[in-house]
Enzyme design. Sequence first.
Site, PDB file in Angstrom:
ATOM      1  CG  ASP A  15      -1.825   1.337   1.473  1.00  0.00           C
ATOM      2  OD1 ASP A  15      -2.237   1.588   0.022  1.00  0.00           O
ATOM      3  OD2 ASP A  15      -2.448   1.946   2.436  1.00  0.00           O
ATOM      4  CB  SER A  16       0.368   4.201  -0.478  1.00  0.00           C
ATOM      5  OG  SER A  16      -1.002   4.958   0.015  1.00  0.00           O
ATOM      6  CE1 TYR A  47       2.602   5.189  -3.557  1.00  0.00           C
ATOM      7  CE2 TYR A  47       1.120   3.238  -4.372  1.00  0.00           C
ATOM      8  CZ  TYR A  47       2.458   3.950  -4.265  1.00  0.00           C
ATOM      9  OH  TYR A  47       3.464   3.396  -3.677  1.00  0.00           O
ATOM     10  CB  THR A 193      -6.539  -0.225   2.089  1.00  0.00           C
ATOM     11  OG1 THR A 193      -5.883   1.132   2.028  1.00  0.00           O
ATOM     12  CG2 THR A 193      -6.728  -0.781   0.644  1.00  0.00           C
TER      13      THR A 193
HETATM   14  N1  DGL Z   1      -4.748   3.595   0.874  1.00  0.00           N
HETATM   15  C1  DGL Z   1      -5.389   4.209  -0.187  1.00  0.00           C
HETATM   16  C2  DGL Z   1      -6.164   2.843  -0.907  1.00  0.00           C
HETATM   17  O1  DGL Z   1      -6.444   2.418  -1.057  1.00  0.00           O
HETATM   18  C3  DGL Z   1      -4.881   4.422  -0.789  1.00  0.00           C
HETATM   19  C4  DGL Z   1      -4.222   6.411   0.746  1.00  0.00           C
HETATM   20  C5  DGL Z   1      -3.550   7.120  -0.321  1.00  0.00           C
HETATM   21  O2  DGL Z   1      -1.643   7.065  -0.964  1.00  0.00           O
HETATM   22  O3  DGL Z   1      -3.635   8.522  -1.475  1.00  0.00           O
HETATM   23  O4  DGL Z   1      -6.798   3.837  -2.244  1.00  0.00           O
END
Ligand code: DGL
Length: 275
Positions: A15-16, A47, A193
């Site tokens: 994940d980010s 992200y 997430t």
């Molecule tokens: N947790 C990530 C998602 O499910 C992204 C959060 C982010 O980095 O903006 O989209």
Amino acid sequence: MNIEHRKSSSIGVFDSGVGGLTVLKEIRRVMPHEDLIYLGDTARLPYGTKSPQSIARYACQAAARLREEDIKLLVIACNTASAVALEALQGQLAPLPVIGVVEPGATAAVAARPGAEHLVLATEATVRLGAYSAAITRRDEKASVRELACELLVSLAEEGWVDGSIATDILQRYLAQLAPHERAPDCVILGCTHFPLLRDAIAAVFDEGTAIVDSASTTAEVVRAMLERLKLGNEQHRTGAVRLLATDGASRFARVGGHFLGESLAASNIELVDL
Ligand code: DGL
């Protein structure tokens, strides 16, 4: 690599940031015998505000780093990276199985409320791509879907500020962009997430009967079924190990990641890596 060696390889998850730990936790609950290796690209979070080109590049680099660990399956535990890069990663990494979280999230939503009005809370990039709308209407043609970008909720979750008036005020501000009838959906999908950590604050701003769903447990089931189909499951009588990697901020990762995993983490156990 022979099949026995592949069975004992780890499942890679990225994940980010720490949000994907919500998915890791479910995978561990469903398959406690599997070894897991998690990568949080904390240096480049978020992200969700980046261009598809940058997100795709980051996702490829994260996947490549996990592949160096001889993983047997990759989970993109980030809706944003799943929406942007799932197909590209599946193509590039074949025959390594790659599973995203958007399709399992859509399955969970349709199962929770068939023919419903869904509201997806997600990042800007996920909303821009309309990935949930496509995945839900493919499964349920009677469903309607509205997607709302709530990028600040990612920062709240990373900061660990998940309850109280800050969370509800920010949510109300985002919801004010919707028409009144859109503010009372049958089902709210946590399409990022990071958002399961804010579940209580999110549930508090909707009617009591509103279903709140996320993709974590459905994703874990998809992973379990895939390993079973490919006969790649590890020995069931063992307890799997978890390795945690991050691209920056080991102490912060440990502090906030502990909330997501529901256990305390030591910064010395977080391995810092460069992508
Ligand atoms: N947790 C990530 C998602 O499910 C992204 C959060 C982010 O980095 O903006 O989209």
